[in-house]
Design an enzyme around this catalytic site. Structure first.
Site: not given
Ligand code: LLP
Length: 434
Positions: A336, A363-364, A292-294, A392, A250
């Protein structure tokens, strides 16, 4: 113009990333092109790992959230950095295993894992399943019984905190499709069900994820407190002490100058100390803490390079500058309202003097990548680099209008390597039948 550490400008006034000239990269690999600074991704992984060691006296695990960006090369990199991996589909599991990622280091998430996905996950020995519903628990129970095997599970809990970029709310309703509610008692019911089948389930602990692209620390602190409180309640009721607490991802990143998300260090310190304090207060043994960082690992490491095509003036209103990609490679502005910044990659030092709108080629009408960005006067054939597209964007890319998806290149210390080749038009019909 440049406010991200992945980027610099060379003597030719060309934008560089990972020591590579973006103009050269565009020539070599074509456009649109996703370029990712491999060293920066690695550095972010290490910042998380080091911060957990520094601020958390218990055991810590960093599990990269593959949904942000996952390819074979990325899965391998994540493994090389010693991280675990959060996967949410059969496709992500397949990608991880194909890259040689150890199945026992996978956390399998998802609110509606299919029977096929669960069977595959159990078959390959996925480390832990993060269970999201009673249906899933029943399904798993049947599968474990059939296999006469025991499986390690976490339960996903809704802590009643929902956070978004600059805002969070405490929800009584817990209106979310994910997880078991605290307020409605479904979390306790799920624990009871799991604990009454000890022959099948090893309940490792609990998980929550409160949102994404979050700039405040307080909601994470509140979530940690609530989760530890819940773990203590479970102990007091059933005498069961969970060993793992997974607080999800997050942490936000910088898309635009002036964005000030907390550092990885302060984010980790905040969660770690909240867990510690809450555990002490309840005389609860320190759980293994999972993060769990993404986005905060992959996001700022990536840029997308486009070539500028048609330039159209709507007198008195705006100048539309169209690029050779758009919502197919970055759906986030359309989906978003996400805001990005950009520079001209081939004239990165030039004084920005005009405000233009960057449009995609789909086309949008909603295919606008950046509304009102300040750039030097633009000509057709210029290269535009959009910042912070490492998370993402590729993972949410589509073939809308039958556009092939761009290539992905990793750059590091002045060298580039292709990690995903550009799709061809032939690829677009490869699955079609006449
Ligand atoms: N763990 C779980 C269970 C999650 O659902 C997510 C993200 C993460 C970890 C990683 O979160 P992060 O660190 O990346 O914020 N498509 C959207 C973001 C959706 C995130 C969904 N879950 C966007 O482009 O902003």
């Amino acid at each position: 113009m440049i406010f991200l550490e992945a980027l610099s400008v060379n003597q030719d006034s060309y934008l560089e990333i990972g020591g590579c000239d973006t103009v050269e990269l565009a020539k070599k690999y074509g456009t649109p092109l996703y370029v990712m600074d491999e060293e920066l991704i690695r550095e972010k992984c290490r910042r998380y790992t080091d911060a957990l060691k520094e601020y958390y006296p218990g055991e810590g695990i960093v599990a990269y959230a593959g949904k942000a960006f996952l390819t074979l090369a990325m899965a391998r990199l994540i493994h090389e950095e010693g991280l675990y991996l959060d996967v949410v589909s059969g496709g992500e599991i397949h990608t991880a295993l194909k890259a040689g990622f150890p199945p026992e280091k996978l956390y399998f998430h998802g609110n509606n894992k299919t029977g096929e996905e669960l069977e595959a996950a159990l078959g390959v020995g996925v480390g832990k399943i993060v269970v999201d519903s009673v249906n899933e628990l029943e399904d798993l129970l049947a599968r474990f019984k059939k296999r006469s095997a025991k499986g390690r599970v976490l339960l996903r809990i809704k802590p009643g905190i929902e956070a978004h970029t600059h805002d969070y709310i405490l929800t009584g309703q817990e209106d979310s499709k994910f997880g078991f509610g605290l307020a409605d008692g479904s979390a306790l019911e799920a624990v009871e069900l799991v604990l009454s089948h000890k022959e099948c389930f090893e309940l490792v602990g609990f998980h929550c994820h409160i949102g994404s692209q979050i700039f405040q620390l307080e909601p994470f602190q509140l979530a940690a407190e609530k989760m530890v409180g819940f773990m203590a309640e479970v102990r007091d009721r059933w005498g069961y002490t969970a060993v793992e607490l997974d607080l999800g991802g997050g942490l936000g990143i910088r898309h635009r100058r002036g964005d000030t998300p907390p550092s990885i260090d302060s984010f980790v310190e905040n969660s770690a100390s909240a867990v510690q304090k809450a555990a002490e207060e309840r005389d609860f043994p320190l759980p293994r803490l999972v993060l769990e960082p993404g986005r905060s690992i992959a996001g700022e490491a990536g840029i997308t390079v486009y070539e500028v095509g048609v330039i159209k003036d709507v007198p008195g209103i705006r100048r539309y500058v169209s690029v050779d990609g758009g919502m197919m490679d970055n759906i986030r502005p359309a989906l978003y309202g996400a805001e990005y910044e950009a520079v001209l990659a081939n004239r990165a030092d030039e004084e920005p003097r005009e405000i233009v709108t960057i449009a995609g080629k789909a086309c949008e009408s909603g295919d606008i990548l950046i509304r009102d960005v300040l750039l030097p006067p633009i000509s057709r054939g210029d290269l535009l680099a959009v910042f912070s597209t490492g998370a993402y964007c590729y993972s949410m890319a589509s073939n809308y209008n039958r556009n092939p998806r761009p290539a992905v290149v990793f750059v590091s210390e002045g060298k580039s390597r292709l990690v995903v080749r550009r799709e061809t038009e032939e690829d677009l019909t490869a699955l079609d039948e006449l």
